[in-house]
Design a protein around this motif. Sequence first.
Motif, PDB file in Angstrom:
ATOM      1  N   THR A   1      39.072  30.903  27.345  1.00 29.98           N
ATOM      2  CA  THR A   1      38.377  30.217  27.909  1.00 29.98           C
ATOM      3  C   THR A   1      37.181  29.474  26.947  1.00 29.98           C
ATOM      4  OG1 THR A   1      37.101  32.195  28.569  1.00 29.98           O
ATOM      5  CG2 THR A   1      38.065  31.495  30.766  1.00 29.98           C
ATOM      6  N   GLU A   2      37.872  30.036  26.243  1.00 25.66           N
ATOM      7  CA  GLU A   2      36.861  28.918  24.922  1.00 25.66           C
ATOM      8  C   GLU A   2      38.070  27.876  24.263  1.00 25.66           C
ATOM      9  OE1 GLU A   2      33.636  30.044  23.923  1.00 25.66           O
ATOM     10  OE2 GLU A   2      33.801  30.471  25.626  1.00 25.66           O
ATOM     11  N   LYS A   3      36.687  27.529  23.584  1.00 19.97           N
ATOM     12  CA  LYS A   3      37.455  25.841  22.447  1.00 19.97           C
ATOM     13  C   LYS A   3      36.927  25.984  21.496  1.00 19.97           C
ATOM     14  CE  LYS A   3      35.026  22.688  24.964  1.00 19.97           C
ATOM     15  NZ  LYS A   3      34.081  21.608  24.977  1.00 19.97           N
ATOM     16  N   CYS A   4      37.313  25.387  20.663  1.00 20.84           N
ATOM     17  CA  CYS A   4      36.646  25.237  19.349  1.00 20.84           C
ATOM     18  C   CYS A   4      35.956  23.408  19.317  1.00 20.84           C
ATOM     19  CB  CYS A   4      37.261  24.222  18.027  1.00 20.84           C
ATOM     20  SG  CYS A   4      37.331  23.737  16.498  1.00 20.84           S
ATOM     21  N   PRO A   5      34.345  23.944  18.936  1.00 14.64           N
ATOM     22  CA  PRO A   5      33.387  23.002  19.013  1.00 14.64           C
ATOM     23  C   PRO A   5      33.658  21.365  19.043  1.00 14.64           C
ATOM     24  CG  PRO A   5      32.769  24.522  17.025  1.00 14.64           C
ATOM     25  CD  PRO A   5      34.054  25.128  17.675  1.00 14.64           C
ATOM     26  N   ILE A   6      34.364  21.291  17.496  1.00 16.99           N
ATOM     27  CA  ILE A   6      34.963  20.225  17.392  1.00 16.99           C
ATOM     28  C   ILE A   6      36.537  19.971  17.514  1.00 16.99           C
ATOM     29  CG2 ILE A   6      33.477  20.177  15.521  1.00 16.99           C
ATOM     30  CD1 ILE A   6      35.429  21.182  12.862  1.00 16.99           C
ATOM     31  N   ASP A   7      36.537  20.557  18.334  1.00 15.87           N
ATOM     32  CA  ASP A   7      38.253  19.804  19.619  1.00 15.87           C
ATOM     33  C   ASP A   7      39.622  19.892  18.668  1.00 15.87           C
ATOM     34  OD1 ASP A   7      36.959  19.878  21.562  1.00 15.87           O
ATOM     35  OD2 ASP A   7      36.333  17.153  21.341  1.00 15.87           O
ATOM     36  N   LYS A   8      39.932  20.971  17.830  1.00 12.93           N
ATOM     37  CA  LYS A   8      40.853  21.179  17.077  1.00 12.93           C
ATOM     38  C   LYS A   8      42.092  22.592  17.572  1.00 12.93           C
ATOM     39  CE  LYS A   8      39.091  20.542  12.364  1.00 12.93           C
ATOM     40  NZ  LYS A   8      39.796  21.213  11.012  1.00 12.93           N
ATOM     41  N   TRP A   9      41.156  22.967  18.885  1.00 13.75           N
ATOM     42  CA  TRP A   9      42.233  23.532  19.578  1.00 13.75           C
ATOM     43  C   TRP A   9      42.085  23.956  20.745  1.00 13.75           C
ATOM     44  CZ3 TRP A   9      39.698  28.136  20.770  1.00 13.75           C
ATOM     45  CH2 TRP A   9      38.781  28.568  20.006  1.00 13.75           C
TER      46      TRP A   9
ATOM     47  N   LYS B   1      40.790  29.681  10.053  1.00 13.75           N
ATOM     48  CA  LYS B   1      40.990  29.611   8.788  1.00 13.75           C
ATOM     49  C   LYS B   1      40.714  28.843   7.509  1.00 13.75           C
ATOM     50  CE  LYS B   1      42.169  34.496   8.918  1.00 13.75           C
ATOM     51  NZ  LYS B   1      42.958  35.132   8.749  1.00 13.75           N
ATOM     52  N   ASN B   2      41.944  27.486   8.200  1.00 12.19           N
ATOM     53  CA  ASN B   2      42.086  26.326   7.035  1.00 12.19           C
ATOM     54  C   ASN B   2      41.261  24.936   7.532  1.00 12.19           C
ATOM     55  OD1 ASN B   2      44.284  26.995   5.782  1.00 12.19           O
ATOM     56  ND2 ASN B   2      45.451  26.549   7.714  1.00 12.19           N
ATOM     57  N   CYS B   3      40.011  25.652   8.319  1.00 18.18           N
ATOM     58  CA  CYS B   3      39.378  24.400   8.660  1.00 18.18           C
ATOM     59  C   CYS B   3      38.133  24.396   7.120  1.00 18.18           C
ATOM     60  CB  CYS B   3      38.557  25.129   9.698  1.00 18.18           C
ATOM     61  SG  CYS B   3      37.119  23.534  10.188  1.00 18.18           S
ATOM     62  N   GLU B   4      37.232  23.411   7.210  1.00 13.59           N
ATOM     63  CA  GLU B   4      36.225  23.565   6.063  1.00 13.59           C
ATOM     64  C   GLU B   4      34.793  23.733   6.464  1.00 13.59           C
ATOM     65  OE1 GLU B   4      35.548  19.344   8.871  1.00 13.59           O
ATOM     66  OE2 GLU B   4      37.460  20.755   7.648  1.00 13.59           O
ATOM     67  N   HIS B   5      34.799  23.865   7.914  1.00 11.82           N
ATOM     68  CA  HIS B   5      33.580  24.994   9.046  1.00 11.82           C
ATOM     69  C   HIS B   5      33.755  26.361   8.952  1.00 11.82           C
ATOM     70  CE1 HIS B   5      31.959  20.855   9.719  1.00 11.82           C
ATOM     71  NE2 HIS B   5      33.313  20.666  10.121  1.00 11.82           N
TER      72      HIS B   5
ATOM     73  N   GLY C   1      28.753  29.081  14.913  1.00 14.41           N
ATOM     74  CA  GLY C   1      28.304  30.648  14.265  1.00 14.41           C
ATOM     75  C   GLY C   1      29.137  31.884  15.241  1.00 14.41           C
ATOM     76  N   CYS C   2      30.412  31.851  15.920  1.00 14.75           N
ATOM     77  CA  CYS C   2      30.833  32.596  16.548  1.00 14.75           C
ATOM     78  C   CYS C   2      31.592  33.583  15.641  1.00 14.75           C
ATOM     79  CB  CYS C   2      31.977  32.071  17.469  1.00 14.75           C
ATOM     80  SG  CYS C   2      31.375  31.211  19.343  1.00 14.75           S
TER      81      CYS C   2
END
Length: 66
Positions: A58-66, A33-37, A47-48
């Motif tokens: 099993t999922e991850k952030c596409p820009i590795d924030k988590w 929620k705090n991300c610019e994306h 798009g998730c």
Amino acid sequence: MKRVLRLGRAIYCWVLGGCEVSLTAKQRITICKNCEHYAEGRCKICGCVLKYKTQMETEKCPIDKW
């Protein structure tokens, strides 16, 4: 179509991983929620729907924030 395939893959991996719900889901969604994306509950990059993605271990952030 790509979103449907990504969702299918995510659910498949989550089920194979034992359907574990992330203990850090609240932390993950806060980061999103705090991300610019972040836009209207979705990630602009992948798009998730983040309400669900952040709960899947099993999922991850596409820009590795988590």
